[in-house]
Design a protein around this motif. Structure first.
Motif, PDB file in Angstrom:
ATOM      1  N   ARG A   1      -0.178  -9.908  -3.169  1.00  0.00           N
ATOM      2  CA  ARG A   1       0.073  -8.533  -3.599  1.00  0.00           C
ATOM      3  C   ARG A   1       1.522  -8.360  -4.067  1.00  0.00           C
ATOM      4  NH1 ARG A   1       2.402  -4.719  -1.034  1.00  0.00           N
ATOM      5  NH2 ARG A   1       2.204  -5.755   0.967  1.00  0.00           N
TER       6      ARG A   1
ATOM      7  N   GLU B   1       2.843  -7.402  -7.808  1.00  0.00           N
ATOM      8  CA  GLU B   1       3.749  -6.275  -8.075  1.00  0.00           C
ATOM      9  C   GLU B   1       4.978  -6.735  -8.848  1.00  0.00           C
ATOM     10  OE1 GLU B   1       4.582  -4.613  -4.260  1.00  0.00           O
ATOM     11  OE2 GLU B   1       2.604  -3.700  -4.065  1.00  0.00           O
TER      12      GLU B   1
ATOM     13  N   TRP C   1       6.207  -5.558 -12.781  1.00  0.00           N
ATOM     14  CA  TRP C   1       7.503  -4.956 -13.074  1.00  0.00           C
ATOM     15  C   TRP C   1       8.375  -5.807 -13.987  1.00  0.00           C
ATOM     16  CZ3 TRP C   1       8.482  -0.090 -12.324  1.00  0.00           C
ATOM     17  CH2 TRP C   1       7.744   0.613 -11.391  1.00  0.00           C
TER      18      TRP C   1
END
Length: 178
Positions: A167, A171, A175
């Protein structure tokens, strides 16, 4: 008869290369028995040793293919040494937002690959497949579903840790500037 003291490489252009002298240069030969090529590639004789072999490019490649930095160590000792060295060199690692590759092309870390192996997924699996595998395995091993089963509780914790690793990696990928 007097010897001439005049140099022929005065002025511009200089006729010899800079740094080249008139004296003979010493060439180190390859340390491989029977090789007469120049040995320009240093290679350590043993881990954490200042002593070096000097090989030609062909024999340096042959030496590097057989080199095992963790030779003679148990798996736990090798993992501890790797963790210690990664901890000390953290300032030299490439920043994550500068990495350009996507999943499945060598951009996944070793922890991500272990997590994918736990979920029995391919290296180029997308995050939706990870989420589906995580939910299925978490439901099967949840402590509320299997109360008192210590093995299931340990598997559930491993599943949760693997999911957290994937996870966070996802993420960070989202970004990353394109």
């Amino acid at each position: 008869m007097a010897r001439s003291t005049r140099s022929v490489d005065w002025g511009f252009p200089r006729w010899r290369g800079y740094g080249s002298g008139r004296e003979a240069t010493q060439v180190r030969l390859c340390d491989r028995h029977g090789c007469a090529e120049p040995g320009n590639c240093p290679a350590p004789k043993s881990p954490n040793s200042p002593e070096r072999w000097y090989f030609c490019q062909v024999h340096a490649g042959e030496y590097n293919r057989g080199w095992n930095y963790f030779e003679g160590l148990t798996a736990e000792e090798a993992a501890a040494r790797e963790a210690e060295e990664n901890r000390d060199t953290s300032g030299y690692t490439e920043s994550r937002h500068n990495s350009w590759a996507g999943p499945g092309d060598g951009s996944r870390s070793r922890d991500e690959m272990r997590a994918l192996d736990l979920f029995e997924l391919e290296p180029d699996a997308d995050f939706e497949a990870v989420r589906v595998a995580w939910r299925k395995m978490a439901k099967a091993n949840h402590p509320d579903v299997r109360p008192g089963d210590k093995d299931a509780a340990a598997r559930f914790q491993a599943i949760q840790a693997a999911y957290d690793v994937l996870r966070v990696a996802e993420e960070n990928r989202q970004w990353r500037p394109e």
